[in-house]
Every structure is written in C-alpha cells, then in structure tokens.
Design an enzyme around this catalytic site. Sequence first.
Site, PDB file in Angstrom:
ATOM      1  N   ASP A 320       8.407 -10.544  -2.973  1.00  0.00           N
ATOM      2  CA  ASP A 320       7.848 -11.864  -3.264  1.00  0.00           C
ATOM      3  C   ASP A 320       7.320 -11.995  -4.683  1.00  0.00           C
ATOM      4  O   ASP A 320       7.172 -13.102  -5.198  1.00  0.00           O
ATOM      5  CB  ASP A 320       6.646 -12.120  -2.336  1.00  0.00           C
ATOM      6  N   HIS A 470       7.607  -1.282   4.252  1.00  0.00           N
ATOM      7  CA  HIS A 470       8.852  -1.911   4.702  1.00  0.00           C
ATOM      8  C   HIS A 470      10.118  -1.307   4.059  1.00  0.00           C
ATOM      9  O   HIS A 470      11.090  -1.027   4.771  1.00  0.00           O
ATOM     10  CB  HIS A 470       8.726  -3.414   4.428  1.00  0.00           C
ATOM     11  N   THR A 535       4.008  -6.341   9.824  1.00  0.00           N
ATOM     12  CA  THR A 535       4.885  -5.941   8.724  1.00  0.00           C
ATOM     13  C   THR A 535       6.235  -5.568   9.307  1.00  0.00           C
ATOM     14  O   THR A 535       6.303  -4.997  10.401  1.00  0.00           O
ATOM     15  CB  THR A 535       4.319  -4.741   7.922  1.00  0.00           C
TER      16      THR A 535
HETATM   17  O1  IFM Z   1       9.290  -9.389   1.779  1.00  0.00           O
HETATM   18  C1  IFM Z   1       7.973  -9.842   1.715  1.00  0.00           C
HETATM   19  C2  IFM Z   1       7.644 -10.505   3.022  1.00  0.00           C
HETATM   20  O2  IFM Z   1       8.490 -11.604   3.252  1.00  0.00           O
HETATM   21  C3  IFM Z   1       6.195 -10.971   3.075  1.00  0.00           C
HETATM   22  N1  IFM Z   1       5.309  -9.894   2.746  1.00  0.00           N
HETATM   23  C4  IFM Z   1       5.573  -9.192   1.497  1.00  0.00           C
HETATM   24  C5  IFM Z   1       7.019  -8.704   1.426  1.00  0.00           C
HETATM   25  C6  IFM Z   1       7.279  -8.068   0.056  1.00  0.00           C
HETATM   26  O3  IFM Z   1       6.981  -8.934  -0.983  1.00  0.00           O
END
Ligand code: IFM
Length: 642
Positions: A320, A470, A535
Amino acid sequence: MSLYCAGSSYADGIIDYELFYEQAHQYMTASFVPDGFDCLRDSFLGPYRTEDNPLAVEQGRCFGSQEKGGNHCAVLSRAITLAPGESARLVWMLGEGGRQEAERIRQTYSDPAAVDAAKADLAAYWEDKLSRLQVQTPDADMNTMLNTWNLYQSEVNILFSRFASFIEVGGRTGLGYRDTAQDAMTIPHADPEHCRGRILQLMQGLTSTGYGLHLFDPAWFGPQPEKPAYKSPTVIPTPERASIVHGLEDACADDALWLVAAVAEYVRETGDLAFFDQVVGYADGGEGTVYEHLTRILDFSAEQVGAHGICKGLRADWNDCLNLGGGESAMVSFLHVWALGQFVDAARALGRTKDAGHYEAMRRAVADTCERELWDGSWYLRGITADGRKIGCQADTEGRVHLESNAWAVLSGAAAPERGRQAMDAVDRYLYTEYGLRLNAPSYTKPDDAIGFVTRVYPGVKENGSIFSHPNPWAWCAEAMLGRGSRAMKFYRALCPAAQNDKIEVRQSEPYSYCQFIMGPDHTAFGRARHPFMTGSGGWSYFAATRYLLGVRPQFGGLLIDPCIPADWPGFTVTRVWRGAVYKIEVQNPHRVEKGVASVRCNDQPVEGLIPPQPAGSINEVVAVLGAPAAAGEKEERGTMA
Ligand code: IFM
C-alpha cells in the site's frame, strides 16, 4: 467493526454497545443480574496495572465505566457466597445484535444445558472443518499451526473480510479487493461456499475495464446473502454506477490479479468447471461470465504498462505504501505472469485451446520482458519510478533488496532457475532475521515521493523494513519451487508464532496467530509483533505450507503430490478431503532428499503424474516415496518458464 459503548441501563442485565450505524449493536448479558459493569479496559484494570492484577477484581467491584470510542472491554460483576465444597455456574454472554436479540440469547442460554449443547455444536463445526486437512510432520510447531490455528485465523478473515478497526469506528466498511481475493484463494477446501460467495462479490466489484474497486460494499450491487453488520447502504442503480468508479487514480495495480488465482483454486478444489460460465455484473454496468471477467483483468494489466513494458504501479501494488503511479512495479508484472499461468491452466481444462494459446503467448512475452528489464545482476528490482530511477537495485543505499519482487520472480515461474536461486540467496542474505524475513532492507530514512509513502514510515515499522508477515510465505513457496526444503523450513520456522513462545516478552503477541508485522532490526523494538489475526498471512502461510512444503496441491485434473522438505525429515502424513473423497497420504523419505517424487501409489496401484479424482465418499491410501523421479517430466499442469 469498532464499538461505541452506549452502556445503557444494566438493571435488566443487558449492556448494549451501539455501533456507528444505528442498526448495529453488540451486547453483553448473563444468566445472573449483575452487581456492576465496566466497558473501559483502563478503568477495569486501573492505572499502572495489567490483566495480572485488575483493580476491579482486587476491590471486588466494577466502576460502571463507559465511553464512546476508546479501548473497550466487556465486564460484568456479581458477588456470590459459596459454602465449602459448593460450586456455582454463571453464564456470561457477549454477542452482536440489539436488545431484543440479547434478550432472546439470555433466555436461551441461561440454561447451562443449552450452553453445553451449543458448545458441542461449535466443536462439531470446527471438527468438520479441521478434519478436512490434518498433518503429522516431525515439526510439532508446524503441526499445531496447520492443524488448528492457521485455518482458524484464515476463516475469521474470510468471514469478516477485515475493516474492523479501533481507528475507523465502523465508518469504513466493505471488502478490500486484494485481501478478500487472497483469503478466498487460500481455504477453498474448508469453506467452498463462502469462498465462492466472496469471489462472486469481487466479480461484481470489477469494472468492465478490468480493475477492481479497491474498497467497496457488495450491497451496492443488490441484496447480499449475509446480514450486513451495519446499516446497509442503498443499492446503486446501474445508470448511477459511474459515481463509484473513480477511475485509474483510485485503482491498485495488483487488486484484481489475485482474483484469477482465487477462481482457479476454487475450481481446482471443487471440480466445478461450470463456475467459469456463471454470468455476473460489472461494477459500472453490463455483465459477462466469470471467464470473461478474468480475461478483462489479464488484458488490463497487459495494457497498463510503462516505458519499460513493466506494469504500472498506479495508486499502489500489494504494498500500500509503494505509490509508483505511472512508474513501474516489478511485483505486478510477476503477478501478471502468475495469473496468466493460472488462466492458461483453466482454459486448457475447459478445452478452450485458442484462448489458452493466446494467453500462454502473453505469459511468455511478459516473462521475457521481466527477465530483460528487472534483473539487476544478483537480484530483481522492485520497480522503476516515473522519472526512470530503478528501485531495489545494487546502487541503492536504502530499500536495496525487496522481498516481494524476488519471491514473485520465482513463484510466478518467470525467473530462470539460476537467477531464481541467486535472487532467493539475496533474500536470505539481506532480509533474513530470527523473526522472519524483512520486507525490504535497509529501511528508508529519506522521504521520496516518487517511491511513495513507504519512505515516510518509521524505519523498521510496517511496510518500511519490518518483518511483514504476509509476504514471508511467498518466499517459502519460492524456495520450495527451487527445491531447497531446508531453506524453506528455516524461513518457515523463523516466522512461526508457535516457535516464538520462548520469546514472548519481546514478541508480545499470542503464539497462535500470525501478526501483520514484527518490528524490524532498524527499530528499537525489534521482535515486537503487532496486529494479530487480521492479516492475510494466516491464509498464505497455510496455503504455502500445505501446498508447497508438504506439496499436496489440487490441480484441475487430479491431485499432485510434490513436497519440498528438509532432508533430515524421514517423512510425514497428510489426511486431505478433496472433492468428497478422503486421501490418507503417507510421504516416505528413505533417501533423505529435499525434493523429488520417485513413486506414488494410490490404493496399492502405481500412479503416473496426478492422482485421478476418486469416488466421493471413498477413503484412499496414498504412499509417495521421495527420491530421484522414475520418469522425467513436469507433473504440475502449468509449465515452467525455463
Ligand atoms: O497488502 C496490504 C493490505 O491490502 C492491507 N494491509 C497492508 C498490506 C501491505 O501494504
């Protein structure tokens, strides 16, 4: 969704919390009439105290605290006197709904037998889900995470699909496009109907141009099967839909690409090829089949390229805070290659050979462009700014190596094997920490708006050099594809919450949930984990570990067994329900290799390649022996780029 605490009268034993939208409430009630309540955590705990010694417990009375906003808790108190040996059972209830609903729940569950029955139902619900995929590996922490907690975390995410926040107080609701698509992709075996429903909602949130509405409310497009948790917005009639389509300035370059894989995984899991022909509307009007929606997504990315032929970064990509605008994102081009591969597999499974040929040619062309423009000698670039500067290159002193582009170069199948190995070696060398892989290193310290907001985030926090959970599983998949099981497992264990229980004073988070991020080495709180549960790392870690490390991967035409494990593992077992049949899979590793399947037997019959779908209701014994493959040849349906 955050709470407003109205803390209305408790004389009748119901405390209700009022949400931002007037239709939504949460309540707490009990089988007893309480003496008091607290709705503010700080009041309940008291100053300078923790859950170890709450003031209210010590003093034997609550303080009646309530407030709109703030950090809430839900506490009821009741003094009882017990004779020696006597016991009492009190039922405390917390739920969603107004006073009427609270009254109904209180009446039902004030009877302890009803509580026991509901608990048994809940246990059966989870048993059914969890039993669809159970593993026994030599790694006890992995077993705990995969057999219970990963799926729990993933289910919670797909159920609520995020946008709960202390900050937003319920004012920001709806589906986040990329997050929901990835959630749906990772657990179709446990919740196929819910995943399918989410996919269809995302299809409706796709513009006919081929990009997704980054954050949207499915209720805009008509009544939804789920009861909204807030006052539902009005359905927007087609002629007025333009009001919600803000154009490219609002589009994220990666959002819809994830949906291609979500659809493919749903169909690989269920075998429901007819899903591709289901007709769904577009956000800005008109309609098309699921299949056509996917072609628009792929064509959009093919058209939205910058000066070097790499996909434009637009408002952001998965990261983001990387706001490249007209600059180019390596990650998105790699995602494009990956999504094209998913679609080509699907087109082949559907017998649509002309489309398969067309998109396979596109896939190879995009991969060639990536290899030509993005290789920087020892690893892959993260992107190119609109003014033509390479980012994530050897010459950089900040943001020199990035995880996303290097992992996706391999995971997409675009990287030539030797480059893939070098890129992942750089990830290990520059991004590995004892808490997992950093997103990038060194952290940015100088604001640079051509790169984006990431350069303004505190060093070591969130997208700027933290261990962002992630993308970590993307690296496990990449290492598994390269055949390096020990490296994949080293990365897996570093991030594994269950394996960090002895570091709880530093980590400060529950050992059963992945957190969004862990402070990186450039921050004084290195190792502190934040934002548990909400997450995408729950789903991705589950997906990566079960499908790439343990290697049980449904394909359109059969079940693939293709593990990549540490050489010292003697083997492992997986029990997997797939298309209604049970597969009891035993993987043996007599030669202590990391990858390569020498033989597979299903119900004592030799299997070449994929295990064909077995009759629904059947229980099947599968034995896979690792070692040098008996027959050369790619078993996975998607070809590699090499
Ligand atoms: O990929 C994003 C997600 O959509 C929302 N939280 C942060 C992640 C990384 O910027």
